[in-house]
Design an enzyme around this catalytic site. Structure first.
Site, PDB file in Angstrom:
ATOM      1  N   GLY A  48       0.841  -1.206   0.000  1.00  0.00           N
ATOM      2  CA  GLY A  48       0.000   0.000   0.000  1.00  0.00           C
ATOM      3  C   GLY A  48       0.867   1.244   0.000  1.00  0.00           C
ATOM      4  O   GLY A  48       0.677   2.128   0.828  1.00  0.00           O
ATOM      5  N   GLY A  52      -1.324   8.061   0.927  1.00  0.00           N
ATOM      6  CA  GLY A  52      -1.557   8.078   2.370  1.00  0.00           C
ATOM      7  C   GLY A  52      -0.315   7.743   3.183  1.00  0.00           C
ATOM      8  O   GLY A  52       0.802   8.174   2.856  1.00  0.00           O
ATOM      9  N   TYR A 237     -16.056   4.464  15.138  1.00  0.00           N
ATOM     10  CA  TYR A 237     -14.750   3.859  14.872  1.00  0.00           C
ATOM     11  C   TYR A 237     -14.382   2.780  15.898  1.00  0.00           C
ATOM     12  O   TYR A 237     -14.581   1.589  15.653  1.00  0.00           O
ATOM     13  CB  TYR A 237     -13.651   4.939  14.782  1.00  0.00           C
ATOM     14  CG  TYR A 237     -12.508   4.491  13.899  1.00  0.00           C
ATOM     15  CD1 TYR A 237     -11.717   3.415  14.266  1.00  0.00           C
ATOM     16  CD2 TYR A 237     -12.249   5.089  12.668  1.00  0.00           C
ATOM     17  CE1 TYR A 237     -10.695   2.961  13.457  1.00  0.00           C
ATOM     18  CE2 TYR A 237     -11.214   4.636  11.845  1.00  0.00           C
ATOM     19  CZ  TYR A 237     -10.450   3.578  12.255  1.00  0.00           C
ATOM     20  OH  TYR A 237      -9.446   3.117  11.455  1.00  0.00           O
ATOM     21  N   LYS A 246      -9.419  -3.261  13.962  1.00  0.00           N
ATOM     22  CA  LYS A 246      -8.144  -2.730  14.471  1.00  0.00           C
ATOM     23  C   LYS A 246      -7.697  -3.496  15.727  1.00  0.00           C
ATOM     24  O   LYS A 246      -6.501  -3.706  15.918  1.00  0.00           O
ATOM     25  CB  LYS A 246      -8.252  -1.233  14.759  1.00  0.00           C
ATOM     26  CG  LYS A 246      -8.421  -0.379  13.504  1.00  0.00           C
ATOM     27  CD  LYS A 246      -7.278  -0.549  12.500  1.00  0.00           C
ATOM     28  CE  LYS A 246      -7.385   0.389  11.315  1.00  0.00           C
ATOM     29  NZ  LYS A 246      -6.456   0.064  10.229  1.00  0.00           N
ATOM     30  N   THR A 277      -7.423  11.151   3.857  1.00  0.00           N
ATOM     31  CA  THR A 277      -6.767  10.327   2.836  1.00  0.00           C
ATOM     32  C   THR A 277      -7.868   9.789   1.917  1.00  0.00           C
ATOM     33  O   THR A 277      -9.060   9.910   2.224  1.00  0.00           O
ATOM     34  CB  THR A 277      -5.999   9.112   3.416  1.00  0.00           C
ATOM     35  OG1 THR A 277      -6.955   8.231   4.019  1.00  0.00           O
ATOM     36  CG2 THR A 277      -4.958   9.523   4.437  1.00  0.00           C
TER      37      THR A 277
HETATM   38  P1  NAI Z   1      -4.892   5.190   1.317  1.00  0.00           P
HETATM   39  O1  NAI Z   1      -6.178   4.905   0.608  1.00  0.00           O
HETATM   40  O2  NAI Z   1      -4.289   6.535   1.129  1.00  0.00           O
HETATM   41  O3  NAI Z   1      -3.797   4.095   0.852  1.00  0.00           O
HETATM   42  C1  NAI Z   1      -4.132   2.749   0.690  1.00  0.00           C
HETATM   43  C2  NAI Z   1      -3.072   2.038  -0.120  1.00  0.00           C
HETATM   44  O4  NAI Z   1      -3.460   0.663  -0.276  1.00  0.00           O
HETATM   45  C3  NAI Z   1      -2.884   2.591  -1.541  1.00  0.00           C
HETATM   46  O5  NAI Z   1      -1.502   2.551  -1.860  1.00  0.00           O
HETATM   47  C4  NAI Z   1      -3.636   1.579  -2.418  1.00  0.00           C
HETATM   48  O6  NAI Z   1      -3.154   1.492  -3.758  1.00  0.00           O
HETATM   49  C5  NAI Z   1      -3.332   0.298  -1.649  1.00  0.00           C
HETATM   50  N1  NAI Z   1      -4.265  -0.800  -1.915  1.00  0.00           N
HETATM   51  C6  NAI Z   1      -5.586  -0.874  -1.649  1.00  0.00           C
HETATM   52  N2  NAI Z   1      -6.084  -2.081  -2.023  1.00  0.00           N
HETATM   53  C7  NAI Z   1      -5.046  -2.781  -2.544  1.00  0.00           C
HETATM   54  C8  NAI Z   1      -4.908  -4.085  -3.097  1.00  0.00           C
HETATM   55  N3  NAI Z   1      -5.926  -4.924  -3.207  1.00  0.00           N
HETATM   56  N4  NAI Z   1      -3.679  -4.447  -3.550  1.00  0.00           N
HETATM   57  C9  NAI Z   1      -2.611  -3.615  -3.473  1.00  0.00           C
HETATM   58  N5  NAI Z   1      -2.687  -2.375  -2.937  1.00  0.00           N
HETATM   59  C10 NAI Z   1      -3.887  -1.967  -2.481  1.00  0.00           C
HETATM   60  O7  NAI Z   1      -5.141   4.828   2.856  1.00  0.00           O
HETATM   61  P2  NAI Z   1      -4.535   5.313   4.258  1.00  0.00           P
HETATM   62  O8  NAI Z   1      -5.501   6.228   4.893  1.00  0.00           O
HETATM   63  O9  NAI Z   1      -3.115   5.701   4.134  1.00  0.00           O
HETATM   64  O10 NAI Z   1      -4.652   3.947   5.088  1.00  0.00           O
HETATM   65  C11 NAI Z   1      -3.569   3.096   5.381  1.00  0.00           C
HETATM   66  C12 NAI Z   1      -3.761   2.473   6.747  1.00  0.00           C
HETATM   67  O11 NAI Z   1      -3.717   3.525   7.747  1.00  0.00           O
HETATM   68  C13 NAI Z   1      -5.117   1.776   6.945  1.00  0.00           C
HETATM   69  O12 NAI Z   1      -4.929   0.628   7.717  1.00  0.00           O
HETATM   70  C14 NAI Z   1      -5.913   2.804   7.746  1.00  0.00           C
HETATM   71  O13 NAI Z   1      -6.934   2.222   8.519  1.00  0.00           O
HETATM   72  C15 NAI Z   1      -4.807   3.370   8.617  1.00  0.00           C
HETATM   73  N6  NAI Z   1      -5.113   4.645   9.269  1.00  0.00           N
HETATM   74  C16 NAI Z   1      -5.608   5.708   8.556  1.00  0.00           C
HETATM   75  C17 NAI Z   1      -5.921   6.899   9.211  1.00  0.00           C
HETATM   76  C18 NAI Z   1      -6.474   8.077   8.464  1.00  0.00           C
HETATM   77  O14 NAI Z   1      -6.993   8.993   9.110  1.00  0.00           O
HETATM   78  N7  NAI Z   1      -6.355   8.127   7.173  1.00  0.00           N
HETATM   79  C19 NAI Z   1      -5.721   7.053  10.660  1.00  0.00           C
HETATM   80  C20 NAI Z   1      -5.105   5.920  11.291  1.00  0.00           C
HETATM   81  C21 NAI Z   1      -4.851   4.751  10.612  1.00  0.00           C
END
Ligand code: NAI
Length: 397
Positions: A48, A52, A237, A246, A277
């Protein structure tokens, strides 16, 4: 053609290549001037890594002191007759360009991280490019679906409260509007399925796969991202379906920590702050809190985006020595949860409504960050530039 923003609800259907390039450069500039990451990893796999927290990790680990070589897996769309493609597609391209210019290896693997094909590609690339081993695995997938192994069926996540229905508002970036809704409580199946999609099972299976392929270096660490938040967000959440997932992720970190102890390494869940994000804007009834939080943290000089969070995580909380709380979680949500921040949130949040959310909350800031994730509203970018589909297609991730 000129590339214009196309927003549908909370989804961007276009992305600006030059804007994505500038955003990558801005983040590189930030980490290269920040406190450096010391004793950081040299060979990193990021699941990923195109947007983000995953992308920010990649930038921090390459340019913020550790000079890491990286392999990033992501699921992104390239340009076609249907559209210019996704921001993550261009982030992969421009990150790689900058990393290679700086003498670091950067390989992009674009495909489904849940598939055997991508797993094999990752192992082959680790062998070819990283001397067969990794020092850090960042697990940062955010998705609504996960295929069931050896089946044509999928698990679908459902972001819902548990036990009671929940009333709240969501923001629509397309119409700059505030939409009140009521969410029904999740069914037992929805709770389990969300855990399957966003819990720790796939993280564990990736680490097992790397162990079985002898791809774990001595002292290898792995990290995944979590959220807990203040009480006012718990119904949607922490005590909802996502929170259950989580908790499963936290438990998985303990199981993986035992497995990696055999390599003198460790596994951690890092609790991050709430941020705009591509994934987080989908969480229903969560946006009013984000508007109040951004206002409060900016007023108090404490606001961070993904890049500031990841640089601080790696330079102060994971390296040189992991710093954890009583539940063995790494906390980079410490500033979000400061009393002064939450007191101001508690003053703003109950007052927010359809008529005043743009004035009382930081709507402008939140919307700008959302646009910037997709390469728009970034200073110094020529948005009048003309592109042809051929030029876009010639850019290779
Ligand atoms: P994001 O949507 O910006 O990034 C997600 C990434 O996963 C991207 O690179 C996407 O291409 C990849 N991805 C998704 N499905 C895929 C698949 N099947 N195969 C390969 N790559 C795939 O998301 P974000 O917000 O950075 O989330 C990342 C983690 O951080 C998650 O676990 C989220 O719950 C956690 N998180 C997010 C917060 C927020 O406020 N955004 C706060 C705290 C934790």
């Amino acid at each position: 053609m000129k590339i214009e923003p196309i927003i549908k609800g909370v989804v961007a259907r276009s992305a600006h290549p030059a804007g994505c390039e500038q955003a990558i450069k801005n983040q590189i500039k930030y980490v290269s001037r920040s406190k450096a990451i010391t004793q950081g990893p040299k060979r990193v796999l990021i699941l990923g890594g195109s947007s983000g927290f995953g992308l920010a990790s990649r930038i921090a680990l390459t340019f913020g002191g550790a000079k890491a070589d990286t392999i990033a897996v992501s699921f992104e769309r390239g340009p076609s007759e249907k559209g210019v493609g996704s921001a993550g597609w261009y982030n992969n391209i421009y990150f790689k360009q900058q990393a290679e210019k700086a003498g670091s290896k950067a390989v992009n693997i674009i495909g489904d991280a849940f598939s055997d094909k991508v797993r094999q590609q990752v192992i082959d690339t680790i062998q070819q490019e990283l001397n067969g081993k990794v020092d850090l695995i960042v697990y940062s997938l955010a998705t609504g679906v996960r295929p069931k192994p050896n089946s044509d069926e999928m698990w679908h996540s459902a972001i819902k409260p548990i036990g009671e229905p929940l009333k709240g508002a969501s923001i629509n970036f397309e119409h700059d509007s505030w939409i009140e809704s009521e969410l029904p409580p999740a069914t037992e199946k929805e709770i389990i399925d969300t855990q399957k999609v966003m819990g720790g099972e796939d993280w564990e299976s990736w680490v097992d796969f790397l162990i079985n392929h002898d791809a774990i270096a001595p002292q290898c660490q792995t990290i995944a991202f979590s959220y807990i938040g203040p009480e006012c967000t718990h119904a949607i959440y922490h005590q909802g379906t996502l929170g259950r997932a989580k908790v499963d992720l936290h438990q998985t970190s303990h199981a993986l920590n035992l497995k990696l102890a055999a390599f003198d390494g460790g596994a951690y869940a890092s609790v991050c702050k709430a941020l705009v994000t591509k994934a987080s804007v989908f969480i229903p009834t969560f946006s009013p809190y984000v508007l109040a939080l951004y206002k409060s943290m900016k007023d108090q000089g404490l606001h961070e985006t993904c890049i500031e969070q990841m640089q601080r995580l790696f330079n102060s909380k994971l390296y040189p020595t992991p710093i954890v709380d009583g539940e063995r979680l790494i906390r980079v949500d410490d500033w979000e949860l400061k009393d002064s921040v939450q007191q101001q949130v508690a003053e703003i949040l109950p007052m927010l409504n359809e008529a005043n959310f743009k004035q009382l909350g930081d709507y402008q800031g939140v919307k700008t960050e959302f646009m910037q994730l997709n390469g728009f509203n970034i200073d110094g970018v020529d948005y009048d530039q003309e592109y042809s589909l051929e030029t876009l297609k010639s850019l290779i991730p």
